[in-house]
Scaffold this motif. Sequence first.
Motif, short mmCIF file in Angstrom:
data_model
loop_
_atom_site.label_atom_id
_atom_site.label_comp_id
_atom_site.label_asym_id
_atom_site.label_seq_id
_atom_site.Cartn_x
_atom_site.Cartn_y
_atom_site.Cartn_z
N HIS A 192 24.99 62.97 -15.15
CA HIS A 192 23.94 62.35 -15.96
C HIS A 192 24.48 61.82 -17.28
O HIS A 192 24.21 62.34 -18.36
CB HIS A 192 22.80 63.35 -16.21
CG HIS A 192 22.07 63.72 -14.95
ND1 HIS A 192 22.60 64.58 -14.02
CD2 HIS A 192 20.86 63.33 -14.46
CE1 HIS A 192 21.74 64.72 -13.02
NE2 HIS A 192 20.69 63.97 -13.26
N HIS A 207 17.84 57.14 -15.28
CA HIS A 207 17.76 58.61 -15.30
C HIS A 207 16.33 59.11 -15.50
O HIS A 207 15.94 60.16 -15.00
CB HIS A 207 18.67 59.09 -16.43
CG HIS A 207 18.44 60.47 -16.93
ND1 HIS A 207 18.66 61.59 -16.17
CD2 HIS A 207 18.01 60.94 -18.15
CE1 HIS A 207 18.41 62.68 -16.89
NE2 HIS A 207 18.00 62.30 -18.08
N HIS A 213 16.09 56.05 -9.85
CA HIS A 213 15.69 57.45 -9.64
C HIS A 213 14.44 57.52 -8.77
O HIS A 213 14.45 58.12 -7.70
CB HIS A 213 15.45 58.12 -10.99
CG HIS A 213 15.14 59.58 -10.90
ND1 HIS A 213 15.69 60.50 -11.75
CD2 HIS A 213 14.33 60.28 -10.07
CE1 HIS A 213 15.25 61.72 -11.43
NE2 HIS A 213 14.41 61.59 -10.42
N ASN A 223 21.45 53.18 -18.58
CA ASN A 223 21.68 54.52 -18.06
C ASN A 223 20.47 55.43 -18.28
O ASN A 223 20.21 56.32 -17.46
CB ASN A 223 22.93 55.14 -18.69
CG ASN A 223 24.20 54.62 -18.07
OD1 ASN A 223 24.30 53.44 -17.71
ND2 ASN A 223 25.20 55.48 -17.93
N SER A 280 24.16 58.07 -14.31
CA SER A 280 23.23 58.83 -15.14
C SER A 280 22.11 59.44 -14.30
O SER A 280 21.33 60.26 -14.79
CB SER A 280 22.61 57.94 -16.21
OG SER A 280 21.80 56.95 -15.61
N HIS A 281 22.03 59.05 -13.04
CA HIS A 281 20.96 59.55 -12.16
C HIS A 281 21.35 60.85 -11.47
O HIS A 281 20.57 61.79 -11.42
CB HIS A 281 20.61 58.47 -11.13
CG HIS A 281 19.80 58.97 -9.97
ND1 HIS A 281 18.67 59.76 -10.13
CD2 HIS A 281 19.96 58.81 -8.63
CE1 HIS A 281 18.18 60.04 -8.93
NE2 HIS A 281 18.94 59.49 -8.02
#
Length: 413
Positions: free
Chosen positions: A342, A230, A122, A226, A337-338
């Motif tokens: 998500h 995120h 991220h 994950n 998940s980014h």
Amino acid sequence: MKMKSGFLFVMLLFVLVLAACQNSGSNQGNGHDDHQMKEHSDAEKKTTASLPSDFNKQAAEGLIVKNTKNTTRLDAKTPEELSIKTSQTIWPATHKQNRPGAVILVSKDSWQTALAAADLIHHPNNGPVLFTDTDQLSLNVQNEIKRLSPLGTSDGTQILAVGNFDKQALKVLKSYKVKQLTGEKPAEIAEKIDEEYASSAGEYPKSVIIGSSEDRAELYTLPSVNWIAHMPEPLLYIDNQGIPEATAQALKKRDGKANIYILGPAAAVSEKTEKALKEYGTVKRISGNDPVTNSIAFAKFKDQDTDFGWGVTDPGHGLSFASTAKPELALAGAPFSHLGKHAPLLLLKDGQADQSVYSYLADIEPFFEKHPQDGPYNHGFILGSEDDISFQTQGILDDILEIKSKDGGHSGH
């Protein structure tokens, strides 16, 4: 005579009114009982949701699709292949706004490095993790980097190589600005990643995840991938000996006020280590009795005081599914998940949906009151080929993810 008749008439009227009231009260009571029975029936249905057992053996024959209405399959057999497919799904790179800042390169040979490196997906990179060999970058990886045309981060970095890559291997990337993070042990590389994030963000996140770097505990540490892809929290490692010096140094940078979340049962992170971690801040453990229930526990967990955790306990979410037999594919799919939906990671024992997974999905099954187009919707990402997670399992997941009418079935369509 008239008085007697009048009295009888009044008494008859009184009896009729009384009977009507009693009847009305009786009906109200029945209605309440019916409502309670319906609520009990609905609750019983949820808690006793059981896996399908009557299967169609021909369902997978002649398939020309990989996806279903509620699932997207990333059909790949290796982490390199899945990382490229994930990259192309999440970063179309058709224009400036959907090109990545930097591409993260990780080795196929170290799950510990690949997992910890997800913390940089991220921020500051907004980019995919691509798996490759440490001594040679495959042509497929080189072509994907070229396709992505990374924009560069605030310091101009376009390629971040995490791990002990051969300098000669990285020479094929001479037209890009390359940065490398190295470390001899998992705890050391995790500390470097934490430091890299903090130098870019301007501060160290107060919350951290603690997981074991031991191979026997990989499946317990895995669901963290994950979340850290995120959110800002890093993964820091402990091992069989306790808290490595590199991890202790990283924790000290939180000035004794760290929010420490242990992921996994005592079989993965011992109670002795848990006690030792309290020197650096508050400690909470998130765990399940096995890797599957452990991943469910992490997906459900939410610390209301710190806002840490997915807290997925209601419908309207994306979810990633990976087989316990192919954990490396879960690492390659972390960017789901980014961006997009998500999605937290759920593990399937040997690629099969067991009762614990099915019951959890039944608990968050979406329902509509009037119109299905109003949602909410659930969606699943299947990480791996049909050899890893069968089409039958995909079909089971697709059905329990489907939005249904509160009145039963799919009426209203």
